[in-house]
Motif scaffolding. Sequence first.
Motif, PDB file in Angstrom:
ATOM      1  N   GLU A 103       0.895  -1.304  -0.097  1.00 46.06           N
ATOM      2  CA  GLU A 103      -0.215   0.103   0.100  1.00 46.06           C
ATOM      3  C   GLU A 103       0.849   1.246   0.099  1.00 46.06           C
ATOM      4  O   GLU A 103       0.671   2.131  -0.660  1.00 46.06           O
ATOM      5  N   LEU A 104       1.944   1.097   0.796  1.00 42.73           N
ATOM      6  CA  LEU A 104       2.706   2.468   0.907  1.00 42.73           C
ATOM      7  C   LEU A 104       3.683   2.621  -0.610  1.00 42.73           C
ATOM      8  O   LEU A 104       3.539   3.807  -0.883  1.00 42.73           O
ATOM      9  N   ARG A 105       3.833   1.524  -1.060  1.00 39.13           N
ATOM     10  CA  ARG A 105       4.603   1.655  -2.390  1.00 39.13           C
ATOM     11  C   ARG A 105       3.642   2.478  -3.394  1.00 39.13           C
ATOM     12  O   ARG A 105       3.924   3.183  -4.263  1.00 39.13           O
ATOM     13  N   GLU A 106       2.222   2.081  -3.495  1.00 37.36           N
ATOM     14  CA  GLU A 106       1.415   2.497  -4.301  1.00 37.36           C
ATOM     15  C   GLU A 106       0.972   4.293  -3.974  1.00 37.36           C
ATOM     16  O   GLU A 106       0.899   4.837  -4.887  1.00 37.36           O
ATOM     17  N   LYS A 107       1.090   4.307  -2.779  1.00 38.56           N
ATOM     18  CA  LYS A 107       0.918   5.826  -2.533  1.00 38.56           C
ATOM     19  C   LYS A 107       2.206   6.733  -2.774  1.00 38.56           C
ATOM     20  O   LYS A 107       2.059   7.839  -3.450  1.00 38.56           O
ATOM     21  N   VAL A 108       3.224   6.309  -2.483  1.00 35.97           N
ATOM     22  CA  VAL A 108       4.547   6.786  -3.201  1.00 35.97           C
ATOM     23  C   VAL A 108       4.616   6.934  -4.730  1.00 35.97           C
ATOM     24  O   VAL A 108       4.874   8.019  -5.163  1.00 35.97           O
ATOM     25  N   VAL A 110       1.865   7.282  -6.464  1.00 36.57           N
ATOM     26  CA  VAL A 110       0.863   8.465  -6.995  1.00 36.57           C
ATOM     27  C   VAL A 110       1.338   9.614  -6.661  1.00 36.57           C
ATOM     28  O   VAL A 110       1.525  10.638  -7.372  1.00 36.57           O
ATOM     29  N   LEU A 111       1.996   9.877  -5.468  1.00 36.01           N
ATOM     30  CA  LEU A 111       2.684  11.092  -5.128  1.00 36.01           C
ATOM     31  C   LEU A 111       3.599  11.620  -6.260  1.00 36.01           C
ATOM     32  O   LEU A 111       3.847  12.925  -6.384  1.00 36.01           O
ATOM     33  N   SER A 114       2.447  12.920  -9.347  1.00 31.78           N
ATOM     34  CA  SER A 114       1.595  14.205  -9.114  1.00 31.78           C
ATOM     35  C   SER A 114       2.743  15.178  -8.972  1.00 31.78           C
ATOM     36  O   SER A 114       2.539  16.484  -9.703  1.00 31.78           O
TER      37      SER A 114
END
Length: 754
Positions: A103-108, A110-111, A114
């Motif tokens: 999950e942390l890898r996906e958020k990173v 996306v960020l 952006s």
Amino acid sequence: MADIHMPPRPMTDIFGDPLDASPLWFKSTSFLSPDFDSESYIADLRTFVPIESLRSELRSYLASLKTDLVDHLNRDYADFVSLSTRLVDVDAAVARMRAPIGELREKVAVLRNSIGESLEKLKDGLRQREEASDAREVLELLLDTFHVVSKVEKLIKELPSTPADWSTMNASCFGNDSLSKETSLQQIENGTNIRETQGILLERIASEMNRLKFYIAHSQDLPFIKNMEKRIQSASSLLDAGLKQCFVAGLEHQDPNTIYNCLRAYAAIDNTAGAEEIFRTTIVSLLVQKIIPYSPSEADGSTSDELEEDYQQIMKFIDTDCKFLLDISSSANSGLHVFDFLANSILKEILLAIQRGKPGALSPGKPNQFLNNYKSSMAFLAYLEGYCPSKSAVLKFRSEGIHADFMKIWNVGVYFSLRFQEIAGALDSALTSSNITILQNLDKSQGNYHGLTLKQSTTLLDSLRSCWKEDVLVFSYADKFLRLCLQLLSRYSTWLSSGLAARKARNIGTSTPPGYEWAINVSADDLVYVVHDVDFLITELANNYPNSVTQLLQSCSDEVCNLVEQSILHAGESLKNMVPTIMATMIEIIAEKSEENLKQLKGITATYRVTNKPPPVRHSAYVSGILHPLKVFLNRDHASYLSNKLRSELLHGAAEKITSRYYEQVSELVNNLRKAESSLQRLRQGAQRRTGVSSDLSEPSISNTDKICMQLFLDAQEHGRNLASLGVTAVDIPTFCSLWRCVAPPESESKISF
């Protein structure tokens, strides 16, 4: 107290090294290197280690590695075995940790996307802003350029094209009110303020044109600028025409304010050459051509190529008609130091006038005229440099191309070559004569030409002095004239030394080289004049001559003057070294004449062998003739040209030389007589032994050899008395002492008296 057990010490050899230690050439750390190569490692070691030793050492190292591996396994074996029992439910723990990490890898991710999009938008905005800024700068530059061009055109329109338009310019410049009209009328009356106002306007236009050049330099490739090129060129042409008109008017009226403004305008548009050329053609050319017309046919009266008077007139017109402009351009803090009217206007025009109007003045074929013109030109350059306000201005004047061109027209090298041929040729002609030439009417008591006696010597001294005459010397070529001076001295010394060497070689049967025939026929009387001249030249080169040369070089440093003086003194040493050779030649000639009388020695032997002549009681007649050539030589008038020192050297040298030859012949004669007498005595004794008859020794008799020796002894005494009459002490001559011992009886050998 507990016992302390030390670890066992390893076994060592007799040198203290462990028995299991590796040799120094084996480095186990080499195997750990990242770029280790077994083949190169073995190849390097094989150059100094036998292959058997290397194999043995590698096997030993492999065994030690295996042992270490087993030790490590055995030491940690229990932990290794228990590891598997502690790893319980490892897969479940890994699954629980994997979910949050994903999950942390996906958020990173996306960020990151952006942030990347925002960064690209920011970069694009900055790029557009930079482009807009550049476009704005270009637009401002083009607007400024357009405004400056329009402003220049507007200002140029206010310039009058002719002096008749000045009133119109005044009205437009000062307005229509009554006060302006009064000012306008006043300006028209005197004309001075109008020129000044025009000059101020031109200076303003020039500053704007300078600004316009800056804009064009930064935007010359733009289409807008290319479209305005014709307008800019037209404005530049009109400005040049207006500047020229105003500058010419200022020069004609010698208006300092107008000239100052025009020069500042020329400096602003970087057209100093234009102002210099206008001044040359408008003022300088007209005045110079009155003095030196471009065409010699236009000259009034004399067509002389002398430049001295022309320079005098030119300097007068510079003082009256050019000084005002030179003072303006050299005034302090004026910013007009970029102009060089001295070189690019005045000197340039004079150079053209000389080249076209008086080309004969530049010809080295007339050395005297060329030198006068050259010195006058150098003095004129010094006069122009007097207008330079500082040392840096003088250096700038000398660095100008016109100055270099002016110096090039004076071919001093050709002039020196002609002087070289003239000076050196005169000496060479005198030295190539087959005989030495004695000057006529020599009178030592009253003095003679230069104090010298030979034409060759006087030519040398004349040539040496010619090198430094005012009407011959070019100061910039002083080093070459010094070299010529030293070459002249060397040529004269070579003439003497080679001639005397040729004479000596001729005496032993060698042929004489051409050019030295004078030395073959030279007499001792002639050599008196030679040695006198050489002695005089040595004195001259040691005193008067170097002093006169260093006085001409007073502007040089003391070091240079000392070097020049030392070089001349060193050259004089070559002449000084010739004196002993000349004296030796004179002595040889006198001794050869005396040797003619010594041939009579053979008559003494014949006299006592043929006749039963009684023992001698007086000297032979030939003895008085031995020193007769020396006496005659010293009593002649020419001997007065010898100094007391040289006369004494000649007397003693000739006496010793003659006595030496006298001794040689007497010694040879006595030795031959005694050998013959000894042989005859042995023959008599042998005959007496064969016949059994003994000689009667009761009545001693004097042999012919004894009689001859008695005669020679009397002759030696007379020779000693003759030497004393000349002032020579016989006992001081070693060969006379040898002569005395050779012929004196035993009781008189130790004491010389006559």
